[in-house]
Design a protein around this motif. Structure first.
Motif, short mmCIF file in Angstrom:
data_model
loop_
_atom_site.label_atom_id
_atom_site.label_comp_id
_atom_site.label_asym_id
_atom_site.label_seq_id
_atom_site.Cartn_x
_atom_site.Cartn_y
_atom_site.Cartn_z
N ALA A 1 0.82 -1.21 0.00
CA ALA A 1 0.00 0.00 0.00
C ALA A 1 0.86 1.26 0.00
O ALA A 1 0.56 2.23 -0.71
N MET A 2 1.94 1.25 0.77
CA MET A 2 2.85 2.41 0.80
C MET A 2 3.54 2.61 -0.55
O MET A 2 3.70 3.74 -1.01
N LEU B 1 2.36 1.73 -3.45
CA LEU B 1 1.34 2.25 -4.37
C LEU B 1 1.09 3.73 -4.12
O LEU B 1 0.98 4.52 -5.07
N ARG B 2 1.00 4.11 -2.86
CA ARG B 2 0.72 5.51 -2.52
C ARG B 2 1.84 6.44 -2.96
O ARG B 2 1.59 7.56 -3.41
N SER B 3 3.09 5.98 -2.84
CA SER B 3 4.22 6.83 -3.24
C SER B 3 4.50 6.73 -4.74
O SER B 3 5.44 7.34 -5.22
N LYS B 4 3.68 5.96 -5.44
CA LYS B 4 3.80 5.77 -6.89
C LYS B 4 5.13 5.16 -7.29
O LYS B 4 5.62 5.37 -8.40
N THR B 5 5.73 4.41 -6.37
CA THR B 5 6.94 3.65 -6.68
C THR B 5 6.59 2.43 -7.51
O THR B 5 7.33 2.02 -8.39
N PHE C 1 -0.22 0.34 -10.37
CA PHE C 1 -1.34 -0.55 -10.04
C PHE C 1 -1.19 -1.90 -10.74
O PHE C 1 -1.45 -2.94 -10.15
#
Length: 64
Positions: free
Chosen positions: A16-17, A19-23, A26
């Motif tokens: 989730a982290m 994904l949130r940081s766009k590293t 999806f």
């Protein structure tokens, strides 16, 4: 004080982290989750679980 967290929760939060940081995008996250799901249904699941258990048992004794 000992704090226990399941590997599933840990890796879920890590994903989730990322994904949130766009590293990780999806699509890549979906592939990683599906890979983990299908890997858990193979014969490799038991050895992986044993390695993770050994690592989690070794971590508290590192600082001793």
């Amino acid at each position: 004080m000992a704090f226990s967290i399941s590997a599933l929760v840990f890796f879920g939060l890590l994903l989730a982290m990322l994904l949130r940081s766009k590293t990780v995008g999806f699509g890549a996250a979906t592939v990683a989750a599906l890979f983990g799901y299908y890997l858990s249904r193979t014969g490799a699941a038991a050895p992986i679980d044993q390695v993770m258990t050994a690592i989690s048992n070794a971590i508290p004794s590192i600082d001793k």
